[in-house]
Design a protein around this motif. Structure first.
Motif, short mmCIF file in Angstrom:
data_model
loop_
_atom_site.label_atom_id
_atom_site.label_comp_id
_atom_site.label_asym_id
_atom_site.label_seq_id
_atom_site.Cartn_x
_atom_site.Cartn_y
_atom_site.Cartn_z
N ARG A 44 0.84 -1.20 0.00
CA ARG A 44 0.00 0.00 0.00
C ARG A 44 0.87 1.26 0.00
NH1 ARG A 44 -3.46 -0.04 4.76
NH2 ARG A 44 -1.66 0.83 5.80
N THR A 45 1.92 1.26 0.82
CA THR A 45 2.83 2.41 0.88
C THR A 45 3.55 2.59 -0.45
OG1 THR A 45 3.14 2.05 3.24
CG2 THR A 45 4.80 3.37 2.11
N GLN A 48 1.17 4.18 -2.89
CA GLN A 48 0.92 5.58 -2.58
C GLN A 48 2.14 6.45 -2.82
OE1 GLN A 48 -0.64 5.11 1.38
NE2 GLN A 48 -2.74 5.09 0.65
N GLU A 49 3.34 5.92 -2.60
CA GLU A 49 4.55 6.70 -2.86
C GLU A 49 4.80 6.83 -4.36
OE1 GLU A 49 7.61 4.69 -0.72
OE2 GLU A 49 7.09 5.64 1.19
N TYR A 51 2.48 6.44 -6.88
CA TYR A 51 1.38 7.11 -7.55
C TYR A 51 0.58 7.89 -6.52
CZ TYR A 51 2.56 3.21 -10.58
OH TYR A 51 3.23 2.28 -11.32
N SER A 52 1.14 8.96 -6.03
CA SER A 52 0.48 9.70 -4.96
C SER A 52 -0.79 10.37 -5.46
CB SER A 52 1.42 10.75 -4.36
OG SER A 52 1.82 11.64 -5.37
N PRO A 53 -1.90 10.22 -4.72
CA PRO A 53 -3.14 10.87 -5.11
C PRO A 53 -2.98 12.39 -5.02
CG PRO A 53 -3.43 9.66 -3.05
CD PRO A 53 -2.03 9.44 -3.52
N TYR A 67 -7.15 9.76 -7.58
CA TYR A 67 -6.36 8.55 -7.76
C TYR A 67 -6.11 8.26 -9.23
CZ TYR A 67 -7.47 7.77 -2.86
OH TYR A 67 -7.59 7.90 -1.51
N ILE A 70 -3.00 6.46 -10.29
CA ILE A 70 -3.00 5.03 -9.91
C ILE A 70 -3.82 4.23 -10.92
CG2 ILE A 70 -3.71 3.38 -8.14
CD1 ILE A 70 -3.17 5.64 -6.09
N TRP A 80 -10.78 2.74 -5.47
CA TRP A 80 -9.92 2.78 -4.28
C TRP A 80 -10.85 2.76 -3.09
CZ3 TRP A 80 -4.62 2.66 -4.32
CH2 TRP A 80 -4.01 2.74 -3.06
N ASN A 82 -11.37 3.28 0.75
CA ASN A 82 -10.82 3.94 1.91
C ASN A 82 -11.93 4.12 2.93
OD1 ASN A 82 -10.51 6.57 3.51
ND2 ASN A 82 -8.42 6.09 2.88
N ASP A 89 -7.38 1.00 3.27
CA ASP A 89 -6.98 2.02 2.30
C ASP A 89 -6.29 1.29 1.15
OD1 ASP A 89 -6.67 4.56 1.26
OD2 ASP A 89 -4.80 4.93 2.34
#
Length: 134
Positions: A44-45, A48-49, A51-53, A67, A70, A80, A82, A89
């Motif tokens: 998950r990290t 997110q790193e 393809y940061s929203p 997103y 992503i 996504w 969340n 998430d």
């Protein structure tokens, strides 16, 4: 008398062996669960790193998702999920040709015992429905 002592001693050894085996199994299961949870957090990290929203701007059209990068990076990613105030998430995948493709694969298609959330092939985000099967 000596026979009773030996019988009790054997029972004590048997119970001790059973307890050691049970604690060993519990330890292995706990270790595996912790390792799998850590692996899911790392994926998950990584997503997110990489393809940061983007922060939703007030002038951003309603149809543009924060997103989007992503979704563009993996065409199987359709949503996504969340849930605020929880650790939930994650991306939601869908592959119409192979429903269970992400059962043992992560977002990047790599082997992963955790798998990735995926939506049933009979569900659609395009058609309005009350329930979706993830």
């Amino acid at each position: 008398m000596e026979r009773d002592i030996m019988k009790k001693f054997r029972l004590d050894i048997l119970f001790l062996a059973i307890a050691v085996i049970c604690f060993g199994i519990y330890g292995v299961i706990s270790y595996n669960n912790a390792r799998l949870a850590k692996n899911a957090d790392e994926v998950r990290t990584r997503i997110q790193e990489t393809y940061s929203p983007v922060e939703a701007a007030t002038d951003m059209p309603a149809y543009v998702s924060p997103y989007q990068s992503i979704f563009d990076s993996n065409k199987d990613c359709i949503a996504w999920l969340n849930i605020p105030d929880t650790n939930i998430d994650y991306p939601v995948m869908q592959t119409p040709d192979d429903e269970e493709y992400y059962l043992y694969r992560n977002f990047f298609g790599e082997d992963d015992k955790n798998g990735t959330l995926f939506m049933d092939t009979d569900c659609s985000l395009v058609q309005e429905r009350n329930n979706l099967i993830i």
